[in-house]
Design a protein around this motif. Structure first.
Motif, short mmCIF file in Angstrom:
data_model
loop_
_atom_site.label_atom_id
_atom_site.label_comp_id
_atom_site.label_asym_id
_atom_site.label_seq_id
_atom_site.Cartn_x
_atom_site.Cartn_y
_atom_site.Cartn_z
N ILE A 14 0.41 -1.17 -0.04
CA ILE A 14 -0.64 -0.19 -0.16
C ILE A 14 0.89 1.14 -0.05
O ILE A 14 0.80 2.54 -1.03
N VAL A 15 1.84 1.26 0.88
CA VAL A 15 2.68 2.72 1.01
C VAL A 15 3.48 2.77 -0.47
O VAL A 15 3.21 4.09 -0.84
N LEU A 16 3.75 1.31 -1.10
CA LEU A 16 3.52 1.49 -2.29
C LEU A 16 3.27 1.88 -3.33
O LEU A 16 4.07 3.07 -4.41
N PHE A 17 2.82 2.13 -2.92
CA PHE A 17 1.59 2.05 -4.24
C PHE A 17 0.68 3.59 -4.65
O PHE A 17 0.94 3.90 -5.20
N ILE A 18 0.34 3.91 -3.46
CA ILE A 18 0.86 5.25 -2.80
C ILE A 18 1.45 6.58 -2.90
O ILE A 18 1.54 7.51 -3.83
N THR A 19 2.98 5.48 -3.29
CA THR A 19 4.17 6.67 -3.66
C THR A 19 4.10 7.09 -4.86
O THR A 19 4.61 8.05 -5.51
N ALA A 20 3.51 5.49 -5.56
CA ALA A 20 4.33 6.15 -7.08
C ALA A 20 2.48 6.73 -7.57
O ALA A 20 3.18 7.18 -8.48
N VAL A 48 0.42 -2.05 -12.82
CA VAL A 48 2.00 -1.72 -13.07
C VAL A 48 2.18 -1.53 -15.16
O VAL A 48 3.31 -0.78 -15.09
N ILE A 49 1.75 -2.45 -15.30
CA ILE A 49 1.80 -1.98 -17.02
C ILE A 49 1.77 -0.74 -17.55
O ILE A 49 2.44 -0.49 -18.11
N ASN A 50 0.57 -0.45 -16.99
CA ASN A 50 0.20 1.44 -17.38
C ASN A 50 1.54 2.18 -17.26
O ASN A 50 2.06 3.21 -18.11
N ILE A 51 1.84 2.07 -15.77
CA ILE A 51 3.31 3.08 -15.41
C ILE A 51 4.40 2.58 -16.47
O ILE A 51 4.50 3.49 -17.26
N LEU A 52 4.56 1.24 -17.10
CA LEU A 52 5.87 0.96 -17.57
C LEU A 52 5.36 0.89 -19.28
O LEU A 52 6.22 1.93 -19.95
N THR A 53 3.66 1.09 -19.32
CA THR A 53 4.06 1.52 -20.57
C THR A 53 3.80 3.45 -21.23
O THR A 53 4.58 3.60 -22.72
N LEU A 54 3.47 3.17 -19.80
CA LEU A 54 3.71 5.47 -19.90
C LEU A 54 5.06 6.13 -20.26
O LEU A 54 5.42 7.08 -19.99
N SER A 55 5.87 4.95 -19.11
CA SER A 55 7.71 5.10 -19.58
C SER A 55 8.18 4.70 -19.49
O SER A 55 8.92 4.58 -19.15
N ASP A 56 7.82 4.45 -21.13
CA ASP A 56 8.66 3.90 -22.23
C ASP A 56 9.79 1.95 -21.95
O ASP A 56 10.90 2.01 -22.22
N GLY A 57 8.98 1.05 -21.03
CA GLY A 57 9.74 0.53 -20.51
C GLY A 57 10.40 0.48 -19.37
O GLY A 57 10.85 -0.67 -18.10
N THR A 58 10.64 1.66 -18.35
CA THR A 58 11.89 1.62 -17.24
C THR A 58 11.30 2.86 -16.49
O THR A 58 10.39 3.42 -16.62
N PHE A 59 10.88 2.85 -15.54
CA PHE A 59 10.63 3.18 -14.14
C PHE A 59 11.45 2.73 -12.68
O PHE A 59 11.49 2.28 -12.37
N MET A 60 11.39 4.22 -12.67
CA MET A 60 12.04 4.64 -10.89
C MET A 60 10.92 5.03 -10.46
O MET A 60 10.90 6.24 -10.25
N LEU A 61 10.81 4.12 -8.67
CA LEU A 61 9.85 4.73 -8.20
C LEU A 61 11.11 4.90 -6.97
O LEU A 61 11.31 3.60 -6.02
#
Length: 152
Positions: A14-20, A48-61
């Protein structure tokens, strides 16, 4: 031996997803608000798929500063090859990882450097064996037949 309970894992998730959600909302790359995230927690894989799609496959959380949680999410095959094959020695798991996953022992998932190389060579020789593929195919076929023939 360190152990993590289900409630601890749920809290961490929950903390990770709220932070994201907060991070992405601030960057205005993904219109995710905390209530929306909590309402759609059952669809976390699609998020997660949506986040990776919008960030061109790599995302720093970047987690909150007090939690010391920073994660790199990637689905780029070139990045995966770089981290898992070509430059594996540059990405050690470290003592914290070993403490959390000590239940795995010194197997391939919990080892670094030379020990990992030995495990990898052994595993690859097993995976390349012709009988392995035959056995795998038979097992998958049997499981699929059982699943499709019996009612849910």
């Amino acid at each position: 031996m360190a152990s993590i309970h289900c409630s601890d894992m749920l809290l961490i998730s929950i903390v990770l997803f709220i932070t994201a959600a907060i991070f992405l909302h601030r960057r205005r790359r993904l219109p995710v608000m905390t209530p929306d995230l909590l309402l759609n927690i059952h669809r976390v894989h699609y998020l997660v798929i949506n986040i990776l799609t919008l960030s061109d496959g790599t995302f720093m959380l970047k987690g909150p500063w007090f939690a010391n949680i920073d994660m790199l999410l990637t689905s780029d095959p070139a990045n995966m090859n770089h981290m898992l094959s070509k430059n594996f020695h540059n990405y050690p798991k470290g003592p914290e990882f070993r403490n959390i996953f000590d239940v795995l022992g010194d197997g391939i998932f919990n080892s670094d450097h030379e020990l990992w190389e030995i495990h990898r060579k052994t595993t690859m020789s097993l995976l390349k064996h012709p009988e392995f593929h035959t056995l795998l195919e038979t097992n998958i076929k049997n499981k699929l037949e059982k699943r499709t023939s019996s009612p849910p």
